[in-house]
Design a protein around this motif. Sequence first.
Motif, short mmCIF file in Angstrom:
data_model
loop_
_atom_site.label_atom_id
_atom_site.label_comp_id
_atom_site.label_asym_id
_atom_site.label_seq_id
_atom_site.Cartn_x
_atom_site.Cartn_y
_atom_site.Cartn_z
N ALA A 41 -13.74 -25.33 -40.99
CA ALA A 41 -12.95 -24.30 -40.30
C ALA A 41 -11.72 -24.94 -39.68
N ALA A 42 -10.63 -24.93 -40.43
CA ALA A 42 -9.43 -25.69 -40.07
C ALA A 42 -8.33 -24.79 -39.54
N HIS A 43 -7.83 -25.10 -38.35
CA HIS A 43 -6.56 -24.64 -37.80
C HIS A 43 -6.47 -23.18 -37.36
N ASP A 44 -7.01 -22.25 -38.16
CA ASP A 44 -6.66 -20.84 -37.95
C ASP A 44 -7.89 -19.94 -38.09
N ALA A 45 -8.57 -19.71 -36.98
CA ALA A 45 -9.76 -18.86 -37.01
C ALA A 45 -9.44 -17.44 -37.45
N ASP A 46 -8.28 -16.93 -37.06
CA ASP A 46 -7.90 -15.57 -37.45
C ASP A 46 -7.80 -15.43 -38.96
N ALA A 73 -13.41 -24.31 -35.50
CA ALA A 73 -14.84 -24.01 -35.64
C ALA A 73 -15.43 -23.30 -34.43
N PRO A 74 -15.19 -23.76 -33.19
CA PRO A 74 -15.80 -23.04 -32.06
C PRO A 74 -15.35 -21.58 -31.96
N GLU A 75 -14.07 -21.33 -32.17
CA GLU A 75 -13.60 -19.95 -32.08
C GLU A 75 -14.21 -19.09 -33.18
N LEU A 76 -14.29 -19.64 -34.39
CA LEU A 76 -14.89 -18.88 -35.49
C LEU A 76 -16.36 -18.64 -35.22
#
Length: 207
Positions: A41-46, A73-76
């Motif tokens: 999960a790189a850079h951009d959770a949106d 990763a944490p935001e996702l």
Amino acid sequence: MTAIVQNLVTSGVFELDGGTWDVDNNVWIIGDDTEVIVLDAAHDADAIADVVGDRTVRAIVCTHAHNDHVNAAPELAQRTGAPILLHPADRVVWDLTHPERAPDGDLADGQRITVAGTDLTVLHTPGHAPGAICLHSPDLGVLFTGDTLFRGGPGATGRSYSDYPTIVKSIRERLFSLPDDTIVRTGHGEGTTIGAEKAASSGWPEA
């Protein structure tokens, strides 16, 4: 139904040892119309969440813990409820980026992750990072290598927690034993095959 593989390229900054580099990362989304896993999960959770849509994320799998592979990763995980999985040998690297938030589970060599009826096997391949892993799916004929193996050779080993002889050993012993027609999906850049990289490996520097 066999899982399908989707690729999303996200852009950001890789930071380590006081240096910063602009990078484009491959995020791999593996699954079907109802469930997926997200690899790196790189850079951009949106952007990742947009591609996932309303599908269930079974896990967020980290090939290793360099910040450019785990910074979203944490935001996702918060958005999807999915656990973050990391090999425990890479916790020292993870803590450089997320000291306040531990991964949710450990990856182990030989572990099987199943999504959309398709098994992916964890291969511990240290060298680029101590807890680096690859994911192999015989059903898909695909190996996801993170930053362990690229088109053109091994991943970088010139920074903290990396080691060139170790990465070469990982590749030769763990990856080059796979079928030559295995498709290699990498953490950055274009893909390759095991056969192509095996054929070119005679030109690698001595470990």
